[in-house]
Design an enzyme around this catalytic site. Sequence first.
Site, PDB file in Angstrom:
ATOM      1  N   HIS A  74      -6.926  27.110  -9.325  1.00 50.85           N
ATOM      2  CA  HIS A  74      -6.090  26.027  -8.775  1.00 50.85           C
ATOM      3  C   HIS A  74      -4.763  26.557  -8.251  1.00 50.85           C
ATOM      4  O   HIS A  74      -4.140  25.970  -7.392  1.00 50.85           O
ATOM      5  CB  HIS A  74      -5.875  24.935  -9.830  1.00 50.85           C
ATOM      6  CG  HIS A  74      -5.228  25.421 -11.071  1.00 50.85           C
ATOM      7  ND1 HIS A  74      -5.942  25.861 -12.143  1.00 50.85           N
ATOM      8  CD2 HIS A  74      -3.939  25.562 -11.392  1.00 50.85           C
ATOM      9  CE1 HIS A  74      -5.110  26.238 -13.094  1.00 50.85           C
ATOM     10  NE2 HIS A  74      -3.893  26.078 -12.659  1.00 50.85           N
ATOM     11  N   CYS A 157      -4.863  -5.719  -0.692  1.00 54.70           N
ATOM     12  CA  CYS A 157      -4.963  -6.612  -1.847  1.00 54.70           C
ATOM     13  C   CYS A 157      -4.686  -8.066  -1.462  1.00 54.70           C
ATOM     14  O   CYS A 157      -4.678  -8.942  -2.320  1.00 54.70           O
ATOM     15  CB  CYS A 157      -3.972  -6.157  -2.907  1.00 54.70           C
ATOM     16  SG  CYS A 157      -2.335  -5.880  -2.235  1.00 54.70           S
TER      17      CYS A 157
END
Length: 402
Positions: A74, A157
């Site tokens: 990573h 939403c």
Amino acid sequence: MLDGKRILLIISGGIAAYKSLELIRRLRERGAGVRCVLSAGGAEFVTPLSVASLSGEKVYSELFSLTDESEMGHIRLSREVDLVVVAPASADLLAKMAAGLADDLASTALLATDKPVLVAPAMNARMWEHPATKRNLRTLEADGVLRVGPEAGDLACGEEGEGRMAEPAQILAAIEQALPGERPLGGKRALVTSGPTQEAIDPVRYISSRSSGKQGHAIAAACARLGADVTLVSGPTSQPDPAGVRVVRIESAAEMHAACEQALPVDVAVCAAAVADWRVARPRGHKVKKDGGPPKLELVENADILAALSAAGNRRPTLVVGFAAETEKVVKNAVAKRARKGCDWIVANDVSPRTGTLGGDRNAVHLITADGVERWPEMSKAAVAERLAARVAEHLAAARDA
Ligand code: CTP
């Protein structure tokens, strides 16, 4: 501009993740390589397969996946790129970034990277307005994290307000700006003054001006982005310290003057501060009480820092730039001011209340040089700063070649 650049795109959870697919396509069209990290939340909205198909590379998602770790740790993942982009950046991921948490691949890569980071937040308007989110954004801004958006409008939403992720075209423009590219001010030293000064009447009261420091701080940030070693001498403002800039905080004009002298020698000085022209001759050492009636204040003139820098002999910066805050006959007064102060350029702005310049985010300026007067279209203070910094770089390069 993007040809051959490498971007790490972190896609966190949110309906806006579908726009990131379009972003990948556009980045690749422009020649950039895109490697993607898909968070668990992100994978609820777009599939690893669609991300891999568009990016043409393997998609990374599990922090502890052995194959991912053996093929690409990573840390390498976050460093073998020119820029890290988080789009969409959820409220949750922004909070993790602000706190320095690293409990999944996305947050770990963000903590491990040594590259510039650009976030494109996307969330419900209430979440965006929440003091916790605002606090996290201030922290991230102070850490030098760059941001594009969000926009206002209808949200997925069903509510309305700010929180919609910036469009791919906007994110693309922000990526181009954020990429460490040419550093035409590399090796140059810049001094920028910003904000108001405060001149004490007594320990609790002062004389000051309405300057917000937005323009001066933006200029310091823009010069730093072009590679300059920048000292920003600033009066009290609520602006965050620009990334990669040495900030010297002062209160009075006399302190600003001393800090500017200290910062010399520099290649360019930009005096954007609204320095108080006068100070109280004898500031009281204790609070002036009301019973004595209104005090008679004797004012004396402060030194003119811009004029002093312009006349600094062999310590004079190669380029001295002043501002002119005018409410009438803007250009005529500014041209006269340039001659009076002995500086090279003046950036003239109309600060009449109807323009909203003082404290606002936009500015319409004239640049006055030895060659004449240029009218710049109205733009954001950040854009004025970018353009001015680019002009400074051009001028210093020409001065060096002359
Ligand atoms: N300036 C300065 N030191 C001062 C006053 C002003 O360095 N004591 C600089 C400002 O930073 C700006 C420029 O001078 O770059 C012009 O400031 P402005 O307020 O427009 O002009 P003044 O010189 O104050 O003149 P006037 O108030 O008469 O317009």
